[in-house]
Design an enzyme around this catalytic site. Structure first.
Site, PDB file in Angstrom:
ATOM      1  CB  SER A 110      -0.840   0.437   1.220  1.00 61.91           C
ATOM      2  OG  SER A 110       0.112  -0.171   2.668  1.00 61.91           O
ATOM      3  CE  LYS A 147      -3.198   1.856   4.273  1.00 61.20           C
ATOM      4  NZ  LYS A 147      -2.564   0.605   4.559  1.00 61.20           N
TER       5      LYS A 147
END
Length: 189
Positions: A110, A147
């Site tokens: 990700s 993230k």
């Protein structure tokens, strides 16, 4: 017949139980990180179940190598002696050493848009405050994630850096903690 004197059984015992100290919380970890935490704690002679020993690890080695002063284009031949600078300490480069700094292995894809690939080692500083646009290691409802941290109008968004993955809007009622800010990474080919 001889009678034995019965002593008191059960109840609290002096010195028993978990020592008081830093508050704790149950979290879910990937198995490889939990196993690494157990090994690190056992190697230090501590409890094999505590992640604290893993996250508060000590740097025991100094790794350095000569630093070439010139930028290197692909295909550059061996550096000449006059192009060398003082040795570069990799611990110093990545800020490793303070107790607030730990390393974590990247899993998943990700964050490939920010140059973090599966197997990379990310350097994380727990003492740094997150700012919009930085990469963080966060715990959301007991699950760890890495993230890009965005704060818009007081709302936190954890942005994936790969279009194949969704962004995560952190609800106000969520159990959310930023564990640290990613300050660098290392990759071995």
């Amino acid at each position: 017949m001889r009678q034995s004197k019965r002593t008191s059984w059960g109840g609290p015992r002096e010195g028993a139980g978990r020592p008081s100290g830093e508050a704790t919380k149950v979290v879910r970890l990937p198995i490889d990180i939990a196993d690494a935490a157990r090994r690190a704690a056992a190697a230090r002679g501590g409890s094999s179940s505590g992640i604290a020993a893993f996250l508060k690890g000590e740097v025991r080695l100094t790794a350095s190598a000569p630093l070439v002063t010139e930028s290197v284009a692909c295909g550059f031949p061996s550096p000449a002696e006059d192009s060398l600078e003082r040795p570069l300490d990799l611990n110093e480069l990545h800020g490793i050493g303070p107790p607030s700094v730990f390393l974590v292995r990247v899993a998943g894809e990700s964050m490939i848009g920010r140059g973090l690939f599966p197997g990379d080692i990310a350097v994380v500083d727990k003492a740094r405050q997150p700012r919009t646009g930085c990469i963080v290691v966060a715990c959301l409802n007991g699950e760890f994630t890495m993230k890009t941290y965005l704060c818009r109008d007081g709302h936190v968004i954890l942005q994936a850096e790969n279009p194949a993955f969704p962004n995560i809007e952190v609800p106000e009622a969520a159990d959310f903690t930023v564990w640290g800010v990613v300050t660098g990474s290392s990759r071995v080919f």
